[in-house]
Design a protein around this motif. Sequence first.
Motif, PDB file in Angstrom:
ATOM      1  N   PHE A  92      -7.849 -14.288 -29.511  1.00  0.00           N
ATOM      2  CA  PHE A  92      -8.405 -14.258 -30.876  1.00  0.00           C
ATOM      3  C   PHE A  92      -7.640 -12.925 -31.604  1.00  0.00           C
ATOM      4  N   HIS A  93      -7.877 -12.014 -30.888  1.00  0.00           N
ATOM      5  CA  HIS A  93      -7.201 -10.573 -31.494  1.00  0.00           C
ATOM      6  C   HIS A  93      -5.680 -10.728 -31.765  1.00  0.00           C
ATOM      7  N   ASP A  94      -5.030 -11.412 -30.651  1.00  0.00           N
ATOM      8  CA  ASP A  94      -3.413 -11.698 -30.831  1.00  0.00           C
ATOM      9  C   ASP A  94      -3.120 -12.535 -31.892  1.00  0.00           C
ATOM     10  N   LYS A  95      -4.119 -13.458 -32.343  1.00  0.00           N
ATOM     11  CA  LYS A  95      -3.842 -14.233 -33.584  1.00  0.00           C
ATOM     12  C   LYS A  95      -4.081 -13.587 -34.659  1.00  0.00           C
TER      13      LYS A  95
ATOM     14  N   GLU B 248      -1.492 -27.952 -27.480  1.00  0.00           N
ATOM     15  CA  GLU B 248      -0.305 -27.589 -28.365  1.00  0.00           C
ATOM     16  C   GLU B 248      -0.105 -25.862 -28.228  1.00  0.00           C
ATOM     17  N   ASN B 249      -1.027 -25.363 -27.946  1.00  0.00           N
ATOM     18  CA  ASN B 249      -0.780 -23.979 -27.903  1.00  0.00           C
ATOM     19  C   ASN B 249      -0.793 -23.382 -26.343  1.00  0.00           C
ATOM     20  N   LYS B 250       0.405 -22.875 -26.003  1.00  0.00           N
ATOM     21  CA  LYS B 250       0.347 -22.756 -24.502  1.00  0.00           C
ATOM     22  C   LYS B 250      -0.222 -21.354 -24.291  1.00  0.00           C
ATOM     23  N   GLU B 251      -0.781 -20.446 -25.039  1.00  0.00           N
ATOM     24  CA  GLU B 251      -1.191 -19.077 -24.976  1.00  0.00           C
ATOM     25  C   GLU B 251      -2.716 -19.004 -24.909  1.00  0.00           C
ATOM     26  N   GLU B 252      -3.203 -20.210 -24.865  1.00  0.00           N
ATOM     27  CA  GLU B 252      -4.751 -20.409 -24.941  1.00  0.00           C
ATOM     28  C   GLU B 252      -5.757 -19.561 -23.799  1.00  0.00           C
ATOM     29  N   HIS B 253      -5.134 -19.819 -22.537  1.00  0.00           N
ATOM     30  CA  HIS B 253      -5.815 -19.344 -21.426  1.00  0.00           C
ATOM     31  C   HIS B 253      -7.273 -19.547 -21.320  1.00  0.00           C
ATOM     32  N   ARG B 254      -7.407 -20.860 -21.243  1.00  0.00           N
ATOM     33  CA  ARG B 254      -8.732 -21.472 -21.308  1.00  0.00           C
ATOM     34  C   ARG B 254      -9.487 -21.701 -20.028  1.00  0.00           C
ATOM     35  N   THR B 255     -10.493 -21.381 -19.718  1.00  0.00           N
ATOM     36  CA  THR B 255     -11.141 -21.901 -18.444  1.00  0.00           C
ATOM     37  C   THR B 255     -12.408 -22.506 -18.651  1.00  0.00           C
ATOM     38  N   ASP B 256     -12.483 -24.076 -18.068  1.00  0.00           N
ATOM     39  CA  ASP B 256     -13.584 -24.833 -18.287  1.00  0.00           C
ATOM     40  C   ASP B 256     -14.274 -24.864 -17.034  1.00  0.00           C
ATOM     41  N   PHE B 257     -15.708 -25.301 -17.207  1.00  0.00           N
ATOM     42  CA  PHE B 257     -16.347 -25.336 -15.747  1.00  0.00           C
ATOM     43  C   PHE B 257     -17.645 -26.190 -16.074  1.00  0.00           C
ATOM     44  N   LEU B 258     -18.322 -26.810 -15.085  1.00  0.00           N
ATOM     45  CA  LEU B 258     -19.439 -27.252 -14.878  1.00  0.00           C
ATOM     46  C   LEU B 258     -20.516 -26.508 -14.211  1.00  0.00           C
ATOM     47  N   TYR B 259     -21.610 -26.455 -14.877  1.00  0.00           N
ATOM     48  CA  TYR B 259     -22.782 -25.438 -14.153  1.00  0.00           C
ATOM     49  C   TYR B 259     -24.046 -26.559 -13.934  1.00  0.00           C
ATOM     50  N   TYR B 260     -24.750 -26.386 -12.946  1.00  0.00           N
ATOM     51  CA  TYR B 260     -25.944 -27.233 -12.767  1.00  0.00           C
ATOM     52  C   TYR B 260     -26.934 -26.625 -11.589  1.00  0.00           C
ATOM     53  N   ASN B 261     -28.066 -26.487 -11.896  1.00  0.00           N
ATOM     54  CA  ASN B 261     -29.134 -26.289 -10.955  1.00  0.00           C
ATOM     55  C   ASN B 261     -28.610 -24.829 -10.300  1.00  0.00           C
ATOM     56  N   GLY B 262     -28.327 -23.833 -11.192  1.00  0.00           N
ATOM     57  CA  GLY B 262     -28.058 -22.735 -10.682  1.00  0.00           C
ATOM     58  C   GLY B 262     -26.550 -22.319 -10.132  1.00  0.00           C
ATOM     59  N   SER B 263     -25.836 -23.044 -10.079  1.00  0.00           N
ATOM     60  CA  SER B 263     -24.370 -22.739  -9.426  1.00  0.00           C
ATOM     61  C   SER B 263     -23.351 -23.626 -10.171  1.00  0.00           C
ATOM     62  N   LEU B 264     -22.135 -22.980 -10.157  1.00  0.00           N
ATOM     63  CA  LEU B 264     -20.920 -23.612 -10.457  1.00  0.00           C
ATOM     64  C   LEU B 264     -20.826 -24.974  -9.866  1.00  0.00           C
ATOM     65  N   ILE B 265     -20.177 -25.909 -10.473  1.00  0.00           N
ATOM     66  CA  ILE B 265     -20.158 -27.117  -9.462  1.00  0.00           C
ATOM     67  C   ILE B 265     -18.539 -27.294  -9.426  1.00  0.00           C
ATOM     68  N   VAL B 266     -17.790 -26.969 -10.749  1.00  0.00           N
ATOM     69  CA  VAL B 266     -16.420 -26.910 -10.653  1.00  0.00           C
ATOM     70  C   VAL B 266     -15.935 -26.086 -11.913  1.00  0.00           C
ATOM     71  N   SER B 267     -14.660 -25.504 -11.614  1.00  0.00           N
ATOM     72  CA  SER B 267     -13.995 -24.914 -12.729  1.00  0.00           C
ATOM     73  C   SER B 267     -12.583 -25.017 -12.764  1.00  0.00           C
ATOM     74  N   ARG B 268     -11.796 -25.192 -13.859  1.00  0.00           N
ATOM     75  CA  ARG B 268     -10.479 -25.025 -13.992  1.00  0.00           C
ATOM     76  C   ARG B 268      -9.942 -24.312 -14.883  1.00  0.00           C
ATOM     77  N   GLY B 269      -8.704 -23.871 -14.826  1.00  0.00           N
ATOM     78  CA  GLY B 269      -8.282 -22.692 -15.969  1.00  0.00           C
ATOM     79  C   GLY B 269      -7.545 -21.683 -15.576  1.00  0.00           C
TER      80      GLY B 269
END
Length: 735
Positions: A292-295, A217-238
């Motif tokens: 958070f600071h903007d809120k 619902e909040n278009k200003e969240e600027h979030r980045t999600d990722f998966l990490y396994y065995n010492g490296s990033l598998i995939v990230s989006r955001g």
Amino acid sequence: MNKLKKELNSQNVFIYILVFFLIIILVIAVLGGYLFRYYYTTVYSDFESGNEERLSTIVSRHENDIQILEDIATQIGLSDDVTRFRLEEQPEKAIRLEEQIRRYTTVSQFFSLLLYWYHEDDYLYSFSTSISLHSFLENACVPETLSAKDFHSLLTQAKPQFYILPEQNVDGAWINGYMADRKKIIYLLDVSPKLEETLIFIVPGSYYDRLLTQPSENKEEHRTDFLYYNGSLIVSRGDDAGTLPEEELCALLSERSDGSERIRLDGRRYLLSVQTGDSGILYGSLQPMSVFHDKIMAEQWGITLIVLICAIPATFAVTLAAGSIMRRIRRMNLLLNEEAHYDLDSIENGIQLLVTSYRDTEKEALSMKKTRFISDFVRGSYSSRQEAIAAAQECGLNINYKLYLVALTKSRELSNENRAYSTMLEAIAGESRTDGFGIHLIGNNQNLFLLFADRKEEIEGLLDRLLAIGKEYCADYIMAVSDYHRSFEESSRAYLEANTAFDNHLLLDNSKIIRFSDAAQKDYASLIEENYLNRLKTAIRNGDREAAETAVKDICDRLNGEKASLYAFRILYNDLMHTLLAEWKGDKTEFNDFYNVFTLSQCLNIQDFYELLCDACRMVIDNRVGIGIQNSDIVQKAITYMQDHFSDPGLTMNALAEYLQVSAVTLSVEFRNELDIRPSDYLTTLRMEKAKELLRETNMLIGDITLAVGYEDAHVFRRRFKQYTGMTPGQYREQ
């Protein structure tokens, strides 16, 4: 001289008023700071919990898909008839293998392509074709960061757990013919136990687009999600997926545990939330602290307005009050003579009276808190040891000891018993190596003491002193105690043990401490088998009151048959109530109001047990009305088919899965997710209930009943019937 003294006195009062005015301003400032801090904490808590809840959704969905991969690997490992072969020696197995892989591909949309490779063979198999290992590595599947030689080494390396190739461009005309996404994530999973086979699951990047890029619902969240396994990033989006310093982030993640924390990454501050799945994959979410600071900045003017609303009336009121006080002081000074003085004794006496009253009130409140804690502890209201210890500390009790027991006392001399009770509490409070407290059980006219220590000798010494106090004040004084316990989860059982020991005070020497071990008790653990509990849970979930009461009656019949003791069915009722709590869908406080371990002291026979348990089942069923079980199409069709064909001896789970056109794994997973029971157990329940009906209402021979409920072998039927009901078919018919 008198004029000067009056001026000094007037100035002195003015200073007091000025100081008071400054204190009011300080209080308002502190209030504003508190409000700001409270708002800051609240917004941050929402900010943090929003990240964690969203991350939990991602973890749940992805871990479910990972579990499907492991289930497929398990099924492959058991499929000896279609696996571990060389194409040139057994080409007919390839056709069956491709058909089985096709069924697996329909289980989940997680992966777009599944490949199987037996290490002794030169070919890999998909759901539609086979390809040589050399062609696959050189031309068909070419990862951007991995050479064909390294890819081959990775495939041949035994991996007891899966290995993941992070998201990257994977070229190759063959593999691109199966999926349009160029970016792919490759999962490698060796099949146990010999690790001679490797499953290759190829997941398109679009799957993670849907998983990690959820609408907000909040278009200003600027979030980045990722998966990490065995010492490296598998995939990230955001928003920052392409700009994050991967090495710095991986170094942070290698030392992280589940939870949320503020971090600094590439000179910017983020809130990092991570959760570890059962598969070992670490899921993370990054959101800039600037969000958070903007809120906070957007809403701080509301706090300023609240402070002003408080400050302006307060200033006006203080000004009016100061003027009034000054005028009254001025008039008092005109009335005073030189020998006049202020009488502070009355003020001091009043303050002393207030302090004494406050201490008495605080002591009474602390006693009430201890009483509430002891009651909640004995009821088993605390879910963990740490929660109970924290609650005890809040009311001034230290229960962080290795051992505890429950003691029940009673005397016919009520007036003296109260004096004895108070003296006992003082004796407990004076101990340095033990702790505890006592409460009145009004309904039973008893006193309950809960005692904690690290060694039995310390509690035994305290018990002897308490009994001596009771005998000193009351000629007819009874004390009964439970066994020693270590786990706080056994608190309800400890009370029931003490109550059971107390019930034997007419049969045993009550001049000494009556112990639970003095009365022989039948072990209840072997009385009720799991199928009784499953029948009761199934009846409750189906909202079938009659079936629930029948299940309770069968439990009571079993208790009667085993000659269970009073203690046994009280303990069993206590455990059954905790099991029913899992089926309760409302406020747990309301459930606890219905079930109270102290009411079990009124449970004196099997009939009481039956009525109490039936009431509890009816209440749970009424609570579940309107909730229902939302069965999937597969489960509903399976239930209907089993209800219509349970008498068919050829009805097996493989046959049922084939009828539903799904794999046996899919059927089992769907059934467990919806009903928390295996489909084979559900079929057995149908057959056994029908057999019981035929034994009760007809004169059919047991051999004919065997065939009527789907069994060809009468010996198998008798064995399963006895497992289900605890008696043979003949015994059941006679009863």
